[in-house]
Design a protein around this motif. Structure first.
Motif, PDB file in Angstrom:
ATOM      1  N   MET A 303      80.555 -21.361 112.340  1.00  0.00           N
ATOM      2  CA  MET A 303      80.120 -21.210 110.945  1.00  0.00           C
ATOM      3  C   MET A 303      81.056 -20.292 110.165  1.00  0.00           C
ATOM      4  O   MET A 303      81.358 -20.558 108.993  1.00  0.00           O
ATOM      5  CB  MET A 303      78.681 -20.673 110.910  1.00  0.00           C
ATOM      6  CG  MET A 303      77.649 -21.664 111.414  1.00  0.00           C
ATOM      7  SD  MET A 303      75.933 -21.089 111.205  1.00  0.00           S
ATOM      8  CE  MET A 303      75.885 -19.746 112.409  1.00  0.00           C
ATOM      9  N   ALA A 304      81.539 -19.234 110.801  1.00  0.00           N
ATOM     10  CA  ALA A 304      82.420 -18.298 110.110  1.00  0.00           C
ATOM     11  C   ALA A 304      83.760 -18.952 109.768  1.00  0.00           C
ATOM     12  O   ALA A 304      84.294 -18.755 108.670  1.00  0.00           O
ATOM     13  CB  ALA A 304      82.644 -17.057 110.975  1.00  0.00           C
ATOM     14  N   LEU A 305      84.305 -19.745 110.690  1.00  0.00           N
ATOM     15  CA  LEU A 305      85.562 -20.432 110.413  1.00  0.00           C
ATOM     16  C   LEU A 305      85.411 -21.420 109.257  1.00  0.00           C
ATOM     17  O   LEU A 305      86.271 -21.505 108.376  1.00  0.00           O
ATOM     18  CB  LEU A 305      86.050 -21.165 111.661  1.00  0.00           C
ATOM     19  CG  LEU A 305      86.633 -20.305 112.789  1.00  0.00           C
ATOM     20  CD1 LEU A 305      86.875 -21.145 114.037  1.00  0.00           C
ATOM     21  CD2 LEU A 305      87.927 -19.631 112.352  1.00  0.00           C
ATOM     22  N   ALA A 306      84.311 -22.174 109.278  1.00  0.00           N
ATOM     23  CA  ALA A 306      84.091 -23.140 108.199  1.00  0.00           C
ATOM     24  C   ALA A 306      83.909 -22.439 106.858  1.00  0.00           C
ATOM     25  O   ALA A 306      84.460 -22.870 105.831  1.00  0.00           O
ATOM     26  CB  ALA A 306      82.864 -24.005 108.522  1.00  0.00           C
ATOM     27  N   MET A 307      83.150 -21.346 106.830  1.00  0.00           N
ATOM     28  CA  MET A 307      82.935 -20.611 105.588  1.00  0.00           C
ATOM     29  C   MET A 307      84.242 -20.013 105.078  1.00  0.00           C
ATOM     30  O   MET A 307      84.535 -20.062 103.871  1.00  0.00           O
ATOM     31  CB  MET A 307      81.906 -19.501 105.808  1.00  0.00           C
ATOM     32  CG  MET A 307      81.594 -18.692 104.563  1.00  0.00           C
ATOM     33  SD  MET A 307      80.903 -19.706 103.225  1.00  0.00           S
ATOM     34  CE  MET A 307      79.357 -20.212 103.974  1.00  0.00           C
ATOM     35  N   ALA A 308      85.055 -19.466 105.984  1.00  0.00           N
ATOM     36  CA  ALA A 308      86.342 -18.906 105.576  1.00  0.00           C
ATOM     37  C   ALA A 308      87.240 -19.992 104.999  1.00  0.00           C
ATOM     38  O   ALA A 308      87.957 -19.763 104.021  1.00  0.00           O
ATOM     39  CB  ALA A 308      87.011 -18.222 106.762  1.00  0.00           C
ATOM     40  N   GLY A 309      87.227 -21.181 105.607  1.00  0.00           N
ATOM     41  CA  GLY A 309      88.015 -22.281 105.078  1.00  0.00           C
ATOM     42  C   GLY A 309      87.618 -22.639 103.658  1.00  0.00           C
ATOM     43  O   GLY A 309      88.470 -22.889 102.799  1.00  0.00           O
ATOM     44  N   LEU A 310      86.314 -22.637 103.392  1.00  0.00           N
ATOM     45  CA  LEU A 310      85.836 -22.923 102.042  1.00  0.00           C
ATOM     46  C   LEU A 310      86.266 -21.846 101.053  1.00  0.00           C
ATOM     47  O   LEU A 310      86.521 -22.130  99.879  1.00  0.00           O
ATOM     48  CB  LEU A 310      84.310 -23.049 102.049  1.00  0.00           C
ATOM     49  CG  LEU A 310      83.728 -24.270 102.775  1.00  0.00           C
ATOM     50  CD1 LEU A 310      82.208 -24.173 102.828  1.00  0.00           C
ATOM     51  CD2 LEU A 310      84.160 -25.563 102.080  1.00  0.00           C
ATOM     52  N   LEU A 311      86.341 -20.598 101.512  1.00  0.00           N
ATOM     53  CA  LEU A 311      86.701 -19.490 100.628  1.00  0.00           C
ATOM     54  C   LEU A 311      88.204 -19.408 100.365  1.00  0.00           C
ATOM     55  O   LEU A 311      88.626 -18.801  99.387  1.00  0.00           O
ATOM     56  CB  LEU A 311      86.209 -18.166 101.234  1.00  0.00           C
ATOM     57  CG  LEU A 311      84.693 -17.946 101.213  1.00  0.00           C
ATOM     58  CD1 LEU A 311      84.315 -16.774 102.098  1.00  0.00           C
ATOM     59  CD2 LEU A 311      84.217 -17.714  99.786  1.00  0.00           C
ATOM     60  N   VAL A 312      89.022 -20.003 101.239  1.00  0.00           N
ATOM     61  CA  VAL A 312      90.471 -19.960 101.044  1.00  0.00           C
ATOM     62  C   VAL A 312      90.894 -20.883  99.900  1.00  0.00           C
ATOM     63  O   VAL A 312      91.780 -20.541  99.103  1.00  0.00           O
ATOM     64  CB  VAL A 312      91.206 -20.353 102.346  1.00  0.00           C
ATOM     65  CG1 VAL A 312      92.684 -20.578 102.081  1.00  0.00           C
ATOM     66  CG2 VAL A 312      91.046 -19.249 103.385  1.00  0.00           C
ATOM     67  N   ILE A 313      90.266 -22.041  99.792  1.00  0.00           N
ATOM     68  CA  ILE A 313      90.705 -23.045  98.818  1.00  0.00           C
ATOM     69  C   ILE A 313      90.717 -22.519  97.384  1.00  0.00           C
ATOM     70  O   ILE A 313      91.726 -22.665  96.677  1.00  0.00           O
ATOM     71  CB  ILE A 313      89.844 -24.317  98.939  1.00  0.00           C
ATOM     72  CG1 ILE A 313      90.072 -24.965 100.309  1.00  0.00           C
ATOM     73  CG2 ILE A 313      90.179 -25.315  97.831  1.00  0.00           C
ATOM     74  CD1 ILE A 313      89.171 -26.144 100.592  1.00  0.00           C
TER      75      ILE A 313
END
Length: 414
Positions: A303-313
């Motif tokens: 979940m943390a990796l997916a959330m971080a990916g969303l925040l990078v964009i």
């Protein structure tokens, strides 16, 4: 999987954790004190010309990570064999002796060589991760490793901030001597207050030397090593371009903004951007570790990796500095607990006699990420464009989330 009893260790694992947090903070703080004025010191050692100073500064900076990454598996294996406390004492005493010697260097070759030796001799924080992972009760390992990670990140955050203000007050060379003194305090605290459970030392068999034959969930271990590398790449991919990117934001802001006067605030704003991610990680590491202890570490990692990916964009589309600061802070919150969770998953899935060895290889993969992240970020920005760095980082984070999700579905042992 972990057959070693913890009854004796339960009496003092919390004290060990407290000393390891302090020692990790002190050693990282001391080592990063010198980073803000590293190019100036390199110049004082006789290096002339902007390009040469930049090149030698990069060599001196990277030498520490290179040697530390190469030697980490060996120190982990020796810790499994002879105890983890001796590894902490070796690291802290070695750095306490080498830091003052850096302050006595008379040419750049001596300084770069001493930085290389510091990476070989050091690794207190890495050793602390192994000791805490090995001796903390499994039900508390995520929280404990998260607290330890907060101490490390606090040292990384405060060291450069304090180090940048010291040269006008005491000069450059005395900072190295003060740093060595602080690390020696960590050595003394470790020597007198850290206790380690008695370690049985059976003769090493061929299987124990190879290690892999004793690990039933090899896929999980490989995924955790890949995740650690990925996290460091994601965190550091923006480092080479942060000042350039912030400058473009400042130049696009109208004169009425607090940052819009011209480019005078670029370095200050860039520092805030970097610090925001570190602050977010400090605040979330122990909390995410505690959550992972209840929900499962692999779930939190995914979940943390997916959330971080969303925040990078959206970082590729910001128009003001405060937007980038806010997004980097949120990204730090998301990623703060990942390394503790990675260590906890490894600790749960390897035999007690291999904890140090396997965590040593995991730490090497993280050091590799520290080298690859800036290299990849700079290359992509130079050949494709700055925004491509954010898109590429997001893609890597989503890929990491997918891999961990697949492992989570295949095994429930994490």
């Amino acid at each position: 999987m972990d057959s070693a009893p913890h009854s004796a260790g339960d009496n003092y694992w919390q004290r060990n954790l407290a000393i390891c947090v302090f020692g990790s903070f002190a050693t990282i703080f001391a080592m990063t004190l010198v980073l803000p004025f590293l190019p100036i010191y390199v110049e004082q050692l006789g290096v002339e010309g902007h390009a040469a100073v930049a090149q030698w500064s990069g060599i001196a900076y990277g030498a520490n990570f290179l040697s530390a990454g190469l030697i980490a598996p060996l120190w982990g294996r020796l810790g499994d064999r002879f105890g983890y406390k001796p590894m902490l004492l070796r690291a802290s005493l070695g750095m306490a002796l080498l830091m003052p010697l850096m302050g006595l260097a008379t040419d750049i070759w001596q300084f770069a060589g001493l930085r290389l030796l510091a990476g070989i001799a050091g690794g207190y924080a890495s050793g602390a991760v192994i000791l805490v992972a090995a001796q903390t009760p499994k039900a508390r390992s995520g929280w404990a490793l998260g607290l330890l990670a907060s101490g490390v990140m606090a040292g990384n955050l405060l060291g450069p901030l304090i180090g940048g203000s010291l040269p006008p007050l005491i000069g450059l060379r005395p900072i190295f001597w003060a740093a060595g003194g602080l690390i020696f305090v960590a050595f003394v605290a470790t020597l007198f207050f850290v206790r380690e459970m008695p370690k049985t030392r059976p003769p090493l068999t061929e299987d124990q030397t190879s290690g892999w034959s004793q690990i039933p969930n090899k896929g999980i271990i490989m995924t955790m090593m890949w995740t650690g590398l990925l996290l460091m790449v994601a965190n550091l991919s923006i480092e080479p371009i942060i000042t350039v990117y912030v400058r473009s934001l400042v130049q696009n802001v109208g004169s009425g903004s607090v940052f819009g006067e011209n480019t005078a605030h670029v370095t200050f704003l860039a520092g805030l951007v970097v610090s925001a991610a570190a602050l977010g990680s400090i605040l979330s590491a122990s909390w995410l570790g505690k959550v992972a202890d209840r929900l499962g570490h692999a779930k939190v990692i995914t979940m943390a990796l997916a959330m971080a990916g969303l925040l990078v964009i959206p970082q590729a589309f910001v128009t003001h500095g405060w937007q980038l600061i806010g997004l980097r802070f949120l990204m730090g919150l998301a990623l703060g607990g990942l390394l503790p969770c990675v260590a906890a998953v490894i600790r749960h899935n390897v035999p007690q006699n291999l904890v140090g060895t396997v965590l040593g290889y995991s730490l090497s993969s993280q050091f590799a990420g520290q080298v690859l992240g800036p290299l990849m970020g700079g290359f992509v920005a130079g050949h494709i464009g700055t925004r491509a760095v954010f898109f590429g980082t997001a893609a890597l984070l989503f890929l990491g989330a997918a891999c961990n999700f697949k492992v989570l579905r295949a095994s429930r042992h994490a």
